[in-house]
Every structure is written in C-alpha cells, then in structure tokens.
Design an enzyme around this catalytic site. Sequence first.
Site, PDB file in Angstrom:
ATOM      1  N   ASN A  35      10.924   3.684  -0.261  1.00 47.81           N
ATOM      2  CA  ASN A  35      10.683   2.436   0.462  1.00 47.81           C
ATOM      3  C   ASN A  35      11.381   1.249  -0.187  1.00 47.81           C
ATOM      4  OD1 ASN A  35       9.216   3.660   2.447  1.00 47.81           O
ATOM      5  ND2 ASN A  35       7.234   3.240   1.505  1.00 47.81           N
ATOM      6  N   ARG A  91       0.778  -1.242   0.000  1.00 44.85           N
ATOM      7  CA  ARG A  91       0.000   0.000   0.000  1.00 44.85           C
ATOM      8  C   ARG A  91       0.809   1.293   0.000  1.00 44.85           C
ATOM      9  NH1 ARG A  91      -4.993   0.626   3.674  1.00 44.85           N
ATOM     10  NH2 ARG A  91      -3.444   0.624   5.310  1.00 44.85           N
ATOM     11  N   ASP A  92       2.139   1.231   0.006  1.00 43.88           N
ATOM     12  CA  ASP A  92       2.931   2.465  -0.050  1.00 43.88           C
ATOM     13  C   ASP A  92       4.263   2.215  -0.771  1.00 43.88           C
ATOM     14  OD1 ASP A  92       3.308   5.177   0.347  1.00 43.88           O
ATOM     15  OD2 ASP A  92       4.246   4.916   2.300  1.00 43.88           O
ATOM     16  N   LEU A  93       4.178   1.535  -1.904  1.00 44.58           N
ATOM     17  CA  LEU A  93       5.375   1.226  -2.679  1.00 44.58           C
ATOM     18  C   LEU A  93       5.842   2.483  -3.405  1.00 44.58           C
ATOM     19  CD1 LEU A  93       7.164  -1.216  -3.380  1.00 44.58           C
ATOM     20  CD2 LEU A  93       5.821  -1.453  -5.460  1.00 44.58           C
TER      21      LEU A  93
END
Length: 171
Positions: A61, A55-57
């Site tokens: 990250n 959900r936060d690629l």
Amino acid sequence: MLVCEYMPNTSLDLLIFNQARGKLLDWGKRFDIIVGIAGGLLYLHRNSRLRIIHRDLKASNILLDSEMNPIICDFGLARTFGGDHYQDNTNRVMGTHGHMAPEYAVHGLFSVKSDVFSFGVLVLEIVSGEKNRGFCHPDHELNLLGHARRLWNEGNPLKLVDRFMEGGFYT
C-alpha cells in the site's frame, strides 16, 4: 471508479521483497522512503482536516513515484475522526494480520497507535528486506518482529539489515 497517478516504480513490496530489484534500494533510498511514509502518516494523523486512521499500512500500500518518493494508498479500510475523537472499536477486524497492532487484532480497538504499530512493522521489513508474514529463520520459529527483538536483546541488531546493504549504511 478510482483514478490515480501512474507510479513508474510500482509498490514498495515489489522492490524490497524481490532479490533482483531489492539491490536498487540502498540505505539512503530506504531511509528516505521511511521518512516519507512517516511524513504521510503525520499528515493523516495530525495535519489533515479530519484525523485519518489507515488500518492497513503495509508495503503493497506504498506506491513509489519516479523519484522513489512514497505515497500511501488504498484507503479502503481507513476511518476518519473529527474533534477530540482518537480511537474507536469495531466488531469486524479487517486488514493484514502481520501488520495489525495486538489491541486491534484481539479487541477491535484501533487508533493512531494502530497505524504507528503497522509503521514499525513496515520499517523492519524495509530494513531487513523480509516480510513479517511467512518469515522463516533456521534457528527459531519467531516472526520478523520476534526475530528483531531477539537480535536486539542479544546485542546484534545489525544482523537484521538486508544483506544487499552490507557495509552500505551508517550507524
């Protein structure tokens, strides 16, 4: 407390969005990083005991080890699914807006497809050396995704490639 391995090459965003350090990433390295990230997502989505949606690629990250192998990190927003569960809905949309799939940003619906959308944005950033958020082109007001689509429709997709790689890649 979170303990993780030291990554001498820091995060991907510190390389691809930095003019001085971006030259270190030729096409071969960028391609290997893309393939490594895809393999990591495949593991999270299909091969781990539980299905994990990140959900936060995004580039910040993705950590790079001493051999420039990518490692997906920061699972603070991740969700796990078991069995036949493939998607979920949330009332609280969180993550980086420039990388969110439209169905997640608008309706809170997330799935493996949401991560795949984010991966596509990340691939465009790796290839172009530009961030999706804050992308500015003198000829139009499109973001990086819109610019890439425009170049594709015009038959000029190679104009998207980072200028540091000119002539250094194979089509």
